[in-house]
Scaffold this active site. Structure first.
Site, short mmCIF file in Angstrom:
data_model
loop_
_atom_site.label_atom_id
_atom_site.label_comp_id
_atom_site.label_asym_id
_atom_site.label_seq_id
_atom_site.Cartn_x
_atom_site.Cartn_y
_atom_site.Cartn_z
CG HIS A 186 -4.56 8.11 -2.18
ND1 HIS A 186 -5.82 7.72 -2.55
CD2 HIS A 186 -4.70 9.31 -1.57
CE1 HIS A 186 -6.69 8.65 -2.19
NE2 HIS A 186 -6.04 9.63 -1.59
CG ASP A 239 -1.27 8.09 -7.85
OD1 ASP A 239 -1.32 9.27 -8.21
OD2 ASP A 239 -1.89 7.64 -6.87
CD GLN A 282 -0.20 14.64 -3.47
OE1 GLN A 282 0.27 15.77 -3.49
NE2 GLN A 282 -1.43 14.40 -3.06
CE LYS A 301 -4.80 14.84 -5.23
NZ LYS A 301 -5.33 14.97 -3.88
CB CYS A 321 -6.71 8.19 1.39
SG CYS A 321 -8.23 9.09 1.52
N1 PMP Z 1 -3.18 9.26 -5.44
C1 PMP Z 1 -2.51 10.13 -4.68
C2 PMP Z 1 -1.03 9.92 -4.50
C3 PMP Z 1 -3.17 11.19 -4.07
O1 PMP Z 1 -2.49 12.04 -3.32
C4 PMP Z 1 -4.55 11.35 -4.27
C5 PMP Z 1 -5.32 12.48 -3.59
N2 PMP Z 1 -5.01 12.67 -2.26
C6 PMP Z 1 -5.21 10.43 -5.08
C7 PMP Z 1 -4.50 9.40 -5.65
C8 PMP Z 1 -6.67 10.56 -5.36
O2 PMP Z 1 -6.91 11.74 -6.03
P1 PMP Z 1 -8.40 12.20 -6.35
O3 PMP Z 1 -9.07 12.35 -5.02
O4 PMP Z 1 -8.26 13.48 -7.09
O5 PMP Z 1 -9.00 11.12 -7.16
#
Ligand code: PMP
Length: 397
Positions: free
Chosen positions: A111, A187, A190, A213, A355
């Site tokens: 991401h 990270d 997920q 999430k 993203c």
């Molecule tokens: N890393 C991963 C794997 C994500 O899925 C996401 C959110 N889609 C993020 C980072 C960023 O999360 P946040 O928008 O809550 O900062």
């Protein structure tokens, strides 16, 4: 409580089929109630006073850290509340002492929030090495073995891809990092919401994830650290033991523990809501949540596999993935598919690059994919409806 019974705690699934939980999950009534209770009955600042409300709120705020630490097996570490995963990762990128020639190893699947903070370090002369996965989105451990050299300061990888749902071999990568003396950042945005994650078991140095999430409120995230390795991104109220303007070079002495990293008044109701969300997940059981999602994912994957013109991305083995299912339909733009799913069947999915522009480029997907992401409140009936509606749409192609 079992998973079927929890449906009554969510209002949106009573009239819409919400399949965008990888972006933000829904929030059950007990979590909403816990935040309202703070605002109505004991709203006060934390860690800053002696009156009864501030003492009560402070206790709840501290308990929230303990509860959230508990769900990732992090009692020995430091669990810092942040605004989201992005902030947590940026805190690490900004807080380590980078030297020209240091190396960061990450992957093409990240991401942007786990990629841009590292790419930015190029400005400081840091080399960023980007590893590529196989066609199913799984990384070969040999690729890390090769890339993680003695001058690697940090390895950063998503435990689970938000774009294609694959689970990565984080324990094996942690072992390589340990051997080479590199920090390991996972990270967990997920993974933590969907199956048991234990920082001791993984052997990582940092774990970042988002409360919103995992049934918690927006504006909540977590940075777990094995030790107080990084310098705080912000300093100010709440972060010091002493300020002595004429004293040490800095003129202040930072406190220890999470407070060192949480400058200013925090998101107190958010923390209380997140703690309630963690309790809710624990009551259901992370194993039971994963099993439920695996059942739905298996059903969805086999349903999609039988439809002409539909292409699925990522591993087809439900053991290797979570319920984040990315697909395309030949000749129909992913945004149009997402729009049609909503119009025809009130099914809410995400479409586009998620993203993850480098991954989309790597997979040759100029318009991205459609992503259905499932969670504990989704049902087999909803998955059937999704499959049937995709069949109808695919016939239009
Ligand atoms: N890393 C991963 C794997 C994500 O899925 C996401 C959110 N889609 C993020 C980072 C960023 O999360 P946040 O928008 O809550 O900062």
């Amino acid at each position: 409580m079992n998973i079927k019974d929890c449906l009554a705690d969510f209002q949106i699934p009573q009239y819409l089929h919400y399949m965008d939980s990888a972006a933000t999950s829904l929030m059950p009534e007990p979590v909403i109630a816990s935040m309202n209770e703070y605002d109505r009955q004991y709203r006060a600042n934390v860690g800053r006073g002696m009156h009864r409300l501030t003492r009560f709120a402070t206790q709840r705020y501290q308990d929230a850290h303990d509860k959230v630490s508990g769900i990732i097996g992090g009692e020995k570490g430091t669990t810092v509340f942040t605004g989201n995963t992005t902030e947590a990762i940026n805190m690490v990128a900004a807080g380590l002492d980078w030297q020209q020639g240091d190396r960061v190893v990450t992957t093409v699947m990240e991401h942007h929030s786990n990629l841009l903070p590292w790419l930015r370090l190029r400005q400081k002369g840091v080399e960023v090495v980007i590893i590529k996965p196989d066609s199913e989105g799984i990384f070969k451990i040999e690729a890390f073995d090769e890339a993680v050299t003695a001058d690697t300061k940090l390895v950063a990888i998503s435990h689970v891809s938000n774009a294609i749902g694959t689970i990565q071999p984080v324990r094996e990568i942690a072992a390589i990092c340990k051997e080479r003396g590199a920090y390991f950042l996972v990270d967990g945005a997920q993974s933590v919401p969907h199956f048991p994650v234990d920082v001791q078991d993984i052997g990582c140095d940092f774990l970042c994830f988002s409360g919103h999430k995992m049934l918690g409120p927006t504006g909540t995230g977590v940075l777990w650290m094995k030790a107080e390795i990084i310098y705080p991104l912000m300093v100010g109220g709440g972060t010091v033991d002493d300020v002595d303007i004429e004293g040490s070079a800095e003129g202040y002495t930072l406190t220890s523990g999470y407070k060192r990293y949480e400058a200013g008044t925090p998101n107190i109701s958010g923390a209380i809501g997140l703690a309630k969300a963690v309790k809710y997940l624990k009551n259901l059981g992370m194993d039971a949540i994963f099993r439920h999602e695996q059942k739905l994912t298996e059903h969805l994957l086999s349903g999609l596999a039988g439809i002409n013109n539909v292409n699925i991305y990522g591993s087809l083995d439900p053991e290797n993935r979570v319920g984040v299912v990315s697909f395309t339909i030949d000749r129909i733009h992913p945004h149009e598919i997402a729009y049609l799913l909503d119009e025809r069947a009130a099914i809410l999915v995400r479409s586009g690059d998620h993203c993850c522009i480098p991954l989309m480029k790597y997979l040759g997907l100029e318009n991205g994919t459609v992503r259905a992401s499932l969670y504990l409140y989704n049902t087999l009936e909803e998955v059937d409806l999704l499959i049937e509606t995709i069949k109808e749409i695919a016939r239009m192609a």
